[in-house]
Design an enzyme around this catalytic site. Sequence first.
Site, short mmCIF file in Angstrom:
data_model
loop_
_atom_site.label_atom_id
_atom_site.label_comp_id
_atom_site.label_asym_id
_atom_site.label_seq_id
_atom_site.Cartn_x
_atom_site.Cartn_y
_atom_site.Cartn_z
N GLY A 53 0.82 -1.04 0.05
CA GLY A 53 -0.04 0.04 0.10
C GLY A 53 0.69 1.39 -0.10
O GLY A 53 1.82 1.41 -0.59
N TYR B 170 -10.42 3.69 14.74
CA TYR B 170 -9.35 4.24 13.54
C TYR B 170 -9.34 5.59 13.88
O TYR B 170 -8.25 6.25 13.65
CB TYR B 170 -9.89 3.64 12.42
N THR C 136 -5.81 0.88 -1.83
CA THR C 136 -4.87 -0.13 -1.13
C THR C 136 -5.74 -1.39 -0.81
O THR C 136 -6.96 -1.33 -0.74
CB THR C 136 -4.23 0.41 -0.05
#
Length: 252
Positions: free
Chosen positions: A21, A157, A192
Site C-alpha cells: 500500500g 481508527y 490499497t
Amino acid sequence: MILDRFRLDGKVALVTGGTRGIGLAIAKALGEAGARVVVAGRTMKDDARQALSGIAFDFLAAEMLDEKAPDGLVAETLAKAGRLDILVNSAGIAVHGDSGDYPEDIWRQTMAINVDAVFRCCRAALAPMRRQGGGAILNVGSISGIVSNIPQNQVAYNNSKAAVHMMTKSLASEVAVENIRVNAVAPGYIETDLSRGGIENPEWFPIWRGMTPMGRVGQPEEVAAAALFLCSPASSYVTGEVLVIDGGYTTR
C-alpha cells in the site's frame, strides 16, 4: 537546481508498513530519490520485492504489536546502514464497528499499532538523528483524524489517527531546535488492500466517491510524491504540518 533538493543520495530511511500500500509506494519513492531504504513489515511478498527492484533496500520482519519492535528496528537499521536520516511510520490497521459493542481487544490493538508503535518508533529514532545533527520523521495519518467518515463507523481508527496528528505537531515543536523535522500526511480514500473492501462495497463506495470533489479514489503513488517532498530537503522549512491528500474530501 530546485530538483536537486528532492534528492536523498547518501540518506538512510526506515519505513514501517513498507511492504504494501502507501508504505510500499513511499519506500519506492524514497529509494528512487537515492535513499537506502529499510522496509519493515510482517512479511514481504514477491510483488513487493518486484516493486522495489532497482532501488537499494533491506527487509526487516517486525510485528508492531511487540513493544520491543521499534527499538529493534532502529537498532537493526543502524547496524545495517550505519545511520538513520528518515523515519516513515506507515504501519496501521483499521477495523470498523459500532461503538456500542466495539470489542475491547480490537480497540487496544488499534491503539497499540496506530499510536503506541508510532510513538515508540519516533522515540527510538531521536537518538541517532540527534547524533547526526538532524533528520526527518513522517507519520501517516488520515482524513479520519480530521473528520468523521460516513457511512462506516470507525471510532477507534478515527481516534488513533487524530492522536497521530497531535503527536506529530507536539514532537515537531519539541525537536525543531535540533534540526529534526516531523510532519504527517493525511490521505483520503486511497486504493490499497486496507480500503479495497470499502471500495468494493456497493453501499459505501458511492458515498465516498460522491463526497470527494475529484470523484475518484487516490493512488498510493500520489501520497508517495507528497511524502518524498516532506522527507527531502525540498521541505527544509516545513515541520509540524499535516498535509491532506484527499481529492478535496475534507472541503465538504
